[in-house]
Design a protein around this motif. Structure first.
Motif, PDB file in Angstrom:
ATOM      1  N   SER A   1       0.806  -1.216   0.000  1.00 18.43           N
ATOM      2  CA  SER A   1       0.000   0.000   0.000  1.00 18.43           C
ATOM      3  C   SER A   1       0.849   1.281   0.000  1.00 18.43           C
ATOM      4  CB  SER A   1      -0.946  -0.003   1.193  1.00 18.43           C
ATOM      5  OG  SER A   1      -0.216  -0.243   2.362  1.00 18.43           O
ATOM      6  N   TRP A   2       2.112   1.126   0.352  1.00 23.87           N
ATOM      7  CA  TRP A   2       3.006   2.287   0.348  1.00 23.87           C
ATOM      8  C   TRP A   2       4.043   2.141  -0.751  1.00 23.87           C
ATOM      9  CZ3 TRP A   2       2.338   6.688   3.036  1.00 23.87           C
ATOM     10  CH2 TRP A   2       1.455   6.648   4.150  1.00 23.87           C
TER      11      TRP A   2
ATOM     12  N   LYS B   1      -3.562   7.689  -4.880  1.00 28.22           N
ATOM     13  CA  LYS B   1      -4.852   8.363  -4.895  1.00 28.22           C
ATOM     14  C   LYS B   1      -5.950   7.367  -5.276  1.00 28.22           C
ATOM     15  CE  LYS B   1      -6.642  12.631  -6.815  1.00 28.22           C
ATOM     16  NZ  LYS B   1      -6.301  13.716  -7.755  1.00 28.22           N
ATOM     17  N   GLY B   2      -7.068   7.419  -4.601  1.00 27.77           N
ATOM     18  CA  GLY B   2      -8.146   6.458  -4.798  1.00 27.77           C
ATOM     19  C   GLY B   2      -8.555   6.231  -6.241  1.00 27.77           C
TER      20      GLY B   2
ATOM     21  N   LEU C   1      -8.798   2.413  -9.223  1.00 30.95           N
ATOM     22  CA  LEU C   1      -9.904   1.852  -9.994  1.00 30.95           C
ATOM     23  C   LEU C   1      -9.537   1.616 -11.453  1.00 30.95           C
ATOM     24  CD1 LEU C   1     -12.822   3.951  -8.517  1.00 30.95           C
ATOM     25  CD2 LEU C   1     -12.374   1.514  -8.178  1.00 30.95           C
ATOM     26  N   LYS C   2      -8.795   2.539 -11.990  1.00 26.45           N
ATOM     27  CA  LYS C   2      -8.416   2.477 -13.401  1.00 26.45           C
ATOM     28  C   LYS C   2      -7.737   1.175 -13.785  1.00 26.45           C
ATOM     29  CE  LYS C   2      -7.359   6.992 -15.407  1.00 26.45           C
ATOM     30  NZ  LYS C   2      -6.181   7.842 -15.552  1.00 26.45           N
ATOM     31  N   GLU C   3      -6.901   0.685 -12.897  1.00 31.00           N
ATOM     32  CA  GLU C   3      -6.091  -0.483 -13.227  1.00 31.00           C
ATOM     33  C   GLU C   3      -6.647  -1.717 -12.528  1.00 31.00           C
ATOM     34  OE1 GLU C   3      -2.895  -0.658 -14.862  1.00 31.00           O
ATOM     35  OE2 GLU C   3      -2.954   1.414 -15.543  1.00 31.00           O
TER      36      GLU C   3
ATOM     37  N   GLY D   1       3.479  11.461   0.908  1.00 33.44           N
ATOM     38  CA  GLY D   1       2.920  12.109  -0.270  1.00 33.44           C
ATOM     39  C   GLY D   1       1.827  11.253  -0.873  1.00 33.44           C
ATOM     40  N   VAL D   2       1.282  11.735  -1.979  1.00 37.63           N
ATOM     41  CA  VAL D   2       0.236  10.999  -2.682  1.00 37.63           C
ATOM     42  C   VAL D   2       0.611  10.912  -4.156  1.00 37.63           C
ATOM     43  CG1 VAL D   2      -2.199  11.024  -3.395  1.00 37.63           C
ATOM     44  CG2 VAL D   2      -1.567  11.772  -1.087  1.00 37.63           C
ATOM     45  N   ILE D   3       0.465   9.708  -4.700  1.00 36.01           N
ATOM     46  CA  ILE D   3       0.702   9.539  -6.134  1.00 36.01           C
ATOM     47  C   ILE D   3      -0.561   9.945  -6.880  1.00 36.01           C
ATOM     48  CG2 ILE D   3       1.177   7.872  -7.975  1.00 36.01           C
ATOM     49  CD1 ILE D   3       2.879   6.297  -5.931  1.00 36.01           C
TER      50      ILE D   3
END
Ligand code: GDP
Ligand code: ZN
Length: 311
Positions: A13-14, A30-31, A35-37, A60-62
């Motif tokens: 998850s990280w 990012k949520g 979903l996309k993949e 941070g957030v990707i």
């Protein structure tokens, strides 16, 4: 503000992302991206180029993932059809080969090359342990070198133990991300240690970790070389499995056969029994090495399950 970075470690998850020439930060995804993949178990993998936003000093957030030039996958062992991406944007695979101790068979080499072609990973063949070969075995090295060089695979002769020709390899690896593969015992660890002594320790830790069981297979990591570049350490570093392909597709991944394919009489020729087969003619004329054709036949012979088994 978003910053571009490179994912160098994945722990489920990280993700550890390297940015601004050497800083690292732990990021979540990012949520929306997840979903996309959905057809894969992990949306992001080691080697991905991403945009991140900084949350605080340490996290941070990707936000975005850039298109991959290639990636390797392993299929989930359970019945779900999802695949696990183990690394992306691999510049090259270095396949270590030894003539003896252990013997690397041409079938092994060709199986690897086919998979690498299918994954679009340029591969170079590194003949290791040249310090122990007598004249006859060196002739075998040169015979194989000749076969593979003609097809378009660069070949190198090294001795990881004696340090012979390692500067050449370093040049080859400089500023690239490389996957090092080969049978157990061919000298992968010795080579890695010889080109960058700080690396073996770091890779050793994670590799022994993989062996603890399949639950750790989500871990992969890229290690920075002290002279510039990366070595990708994944559970699949030693060999990666075949991709799914149709029988008639297999010849596409033998570059020296590819040129003849549209000259066969039958469009669906698999180059065994068919009349007017251009591949067979090329084989008889010595334009295709017999050992390569034998590998082709043995790969063709494997059923679908076996294609996947090596993963
Ligand atoms: P790995 O399983 O591919 O990581 O292989 P290792 O690096 O553990 O090497 C297996 C064995 O081969 C060790 O005993 C090494 O010392 C030896 N070895 C590795 N490279 C060379 C080489 O260039 N020459 C010789 N003579 N032995 C080597
Ligand atoms: Zn044919």
């Amino acid at each position: 503000m978003s910053i571009i970075g490179l994912v160098i470690k994945s722990t489920g998850s990280w993700y550890k992302v390297r940015y601004n020439n050497g800083k690292t930060i732990l990021c979540k995804v990012k949520g929306k991206l997840r979903l996309k993949e959905a057809q894969t178990t992990n949306p992001i993998t080691v080697g991905d180029i991403v945009d991140i936003s900084i949350v605080d000093d340490k996290t941070g957030v990707i936000e975005k993932i850039y298109e991959r030039k290639n990636y390797i996958i392993r299929r989930s062992v359970n019945l779900s059809r999802k695949a696990h991406i183990i690394a992306a944007n691999i510049d090259q695979a270095l396949l270590l080969v030894t003539i003896i101790l252990p013997e690397t068979t041409t079938t092994f080499i060709d199986r690897f090359l086919v998979a690498a072609e299918a994954y679009r990973i340029p591969t170079k063949i590194i003949f290791n342990k040249i310090d122990i070969y007598d004249e006859e075995l060196m002739q075998e090295v040169h015979r194989l070198k000749d076969i593979y060089t003609k097809i378009g695979y660069e070949c190198y002769e090294v001795s990881a133990a004696k340090g012979t020709n390692l500067e050449q390899l370093k040049t080859l690896m400089h500023n690239k991300s490389s996957l090092i593969s080969g049978n157990s015992g061919v000298g992968k660890s010795t080579l890695i240690n010889a080109i960058d002594p700080t690396l073996e320790l770091r890779i050793g830790e994670i590799s022994s970790f993989h062996h603890k069981g399949k639950h750790t297979t989500t871990f992969s990591e890229m290690f920075e070389l002290e002279f510039g570049g990366y070595i990708i350490d994944t559970p699949g570093i030693k060999s990666f499995g075949m991709v799914d392909m149709e029988k008639k597709e297999l010849a596409h991944y033998f570059p020296e056969m590819f040129a003849y394919l549209d000259k066969c009489q039958y469009y669906n020729c698999i180059h065994i029994y068919e009349p007017n087969c251009a591949v067979k003619v090329a084989l008889e004329e010595g334009k295709i090495a017999p050992s390569r054709y034998i590998s082709y036949l043995s790969l063709l012979d494997e059923d679908e399950n076996k294609y996947r088994a090596a993963q």
